[in-house]
Design an enzyme around this catalytic site. Structure first.
Site, PDB file in Angstrom:
ATOM      1  N   CYS A 149       4.309   3.354   1.554  1.00 45.53           N
ATOM      2  CA  CYS A 149       5.754   3.583   1.539  1.00 45.53           C
ATOM      3  C   CYS A 149       6.487   2.272   1.252  1.00 45.53           C
ATOM      4  O   CYS A 149       6.275   1.274   1.946  1.00 45.53           O
ATOM      5  CB  CYS A 149       6.227   4.166   2.872  1.00 45.53           C
ATOM      6  SG  CYS A 149       8.014   4.435   2.898  1.00 45.53           S
ATOM      7  N   ASN A 165      -2.599   9.007  -7.980  1.00 50.51           N
ATOM      8  CA  ASN A 165      -1.204   9.408  -7.776  1.00 50.51           C
ATOM      9  C   ASN A 165      -0.292   8.601  -8.699  1.00 50.51           C
ATOM     10  O   ASN A 165      -0.469   7.399  -8.847  1.00 50.51           O
ATOM     11  CB  ASN A 165      -0.849   9.154  -6.301  1.00 50.51           C
ATOM     12  CG  ASN A 165       0.583   9.504  -5.930  1.00 50.51           C
ATOM     13  OD1 ASN A 165       1.145   8.882  -5.043  1.00 50.51           O
ATOM     14  ND2 ASN A 165       1.185  10.484  -6.579  1.00 50.51           N
ATOM     15  N   GLY A 166       0.659   9.315  -9.327  1.00 52.82           N
ATOM     16  CA  GLY A 166       1.647   8.624 -10.157  1.00 52.82           C
ATOM     17  C   GLY A 166       1.815   9.250 -11.521  1.00 52.82           C
ATOM     18  O   GLY A 166       0.861   9.322 -12.297  1.00 52.82           O
TER      19      GLY A 166
END
Length: 334
Positions: A106, A206-207
């Protein structure tokens, strides 16, 4: 049809499509819809270790699940070993989750300032201590969600992921951006590939997954075990079904029609109202409603109206009026 099942620890996952944890979004209402559309694995939104430690009622409520959600990963964030272990044990013993994930990706300032989230990428030794202590304290598999590094001068994805594996993590999810990038720019899948080649545990990429073709390309280019989709499914859970189908059969499914989008938007709103009451649920639905109507003709005017909704009836009225307008325009052109 390919068999795309895989495992994290002893948890079997039916396909290679994973839905990312998104703060303020990945609640029970959203997760149910993602599961309904075929996601192999879903994550809860991240919860604070300290909030669980101090028995915060709202946070404890966020750990409630539905039987339809499995397999399900619950994500915690924090930087203190003792409270992270406490939070993980609570999830392990008192919730119905299948996997416990530690957030080390995060990028939000208030999380980073507390030494949590992607701040842990700057201190692999401390991050490994947290993972090791949590793994020793729980029975469920423990995973880590990370980024590729802090900024372009400090990209440490491979050594960091290796440290997580050595500490006992059962899988890692790699968001292929740096903390500095936040959610901007492009993700660099080369680092997912490098992590996958270095590790023996599953790696989730991820992405920038916005189409089924993106999902196929990520698997092919990186060799990762599964693809994680975040913002791409907002207002478009059909993307989940399209990705699952494409990865299993190589075939494409059509995009959703307006009627389907409106029907699901209303179901999503009803689920939010059931979960949080009409006052809070409908206000949370404002953002989702804008995502559901994205790309429709004259959607800016529609979004403006949806941004002010205060009741379920108002949402239904606005969508109904718009559908009639479109139907009338269609007839006028015939």
């Amino acid at each position: 049809m390919k068999n795309n099942s895989w495992k994290i620890g002893d948890v079997t996952i039916a396909n290679r499509v994973v839905i990312a944890p998104m703060a303020g979004i990945s609640n029970q209402a959203f997760r149910y819809i993602c599961k309904e559309f075929g996601a192999g694995l879903i994550y809860t939104e991240m919860v604070s270790d300290k909030a669980l430690y101090y028995q915060n009622v709202k946070t404890l409520g966020m750990t409630q699940t539905l039987k339809e959600e499995h397999p399900l990963t619950m994500q915690i964030f924090g930087s203190d070993v003792e409270s992270m272990v406490y939070a993980a044990k609570l999830l392990d013993q008192e919730t119905d989750c299948d996997i416990i994930d530690i957030n080390m990706g995060c990028p939000v300032n208030k999380v980073v300032k507390a030494g949590a989230g992607s701040a842990l990428m700057k201190d692999p030794e401390h991050a490994a201590k947290i993972v090791s202590a949590v793994v020793a304290a729980v029975k469920k598999p423990v995973t880590v969600k990370m980024r590729i590094g802090w900024d372009e001068t400090c990209i440490n994805a491979v050594p960091f992921a290796l440290a997580m594996e050595a500490a006992g993590a059962s899988a890692v999810a790699v968001h292929a951006r740096t903390r500095k990038q936040m959610y901007e720019g492009h993700s660099d899948w080369r680092y997912i590939k490098a992590v996958k080649e270095a590790l023996h545990i599953p790696v989730i990429g991820n992405g920038d997954i916005h189409t089924p073709q993106d999902a196929q390309r990520m698997l092919e280019e990186t060799g990762c075990d599964a693809v994680m989709i975040g913002r791409g499914v907002l207002g478009d859970p059909w993307l989940i079904r399209q990705c699952v189908h494409a990865l299993e059969s190589g075939e494409e499914l059509p995009n959703a029609a307006m009627e389907e989008k409106f029907s699901l938007a209303k179901e999503h709103a009803r689920r939010l109202v059931d979960l949080k009451g009409e006052y809070v649920g409908i206000r949370e639905m404002r953002g989702h409603a804008a995502w559901y109507v994205k790309g429709l003709p004259n959607s800016h005017r529609l979004k403006d109206r949806l941004a002010k909704i205060e009741s379920m009836a108002e949402l239904e009225q606005i969508l109904g009026d718009y559908a009639k307008e479109q139907e009338n325009e269609k007839k006028a052109k015939m």
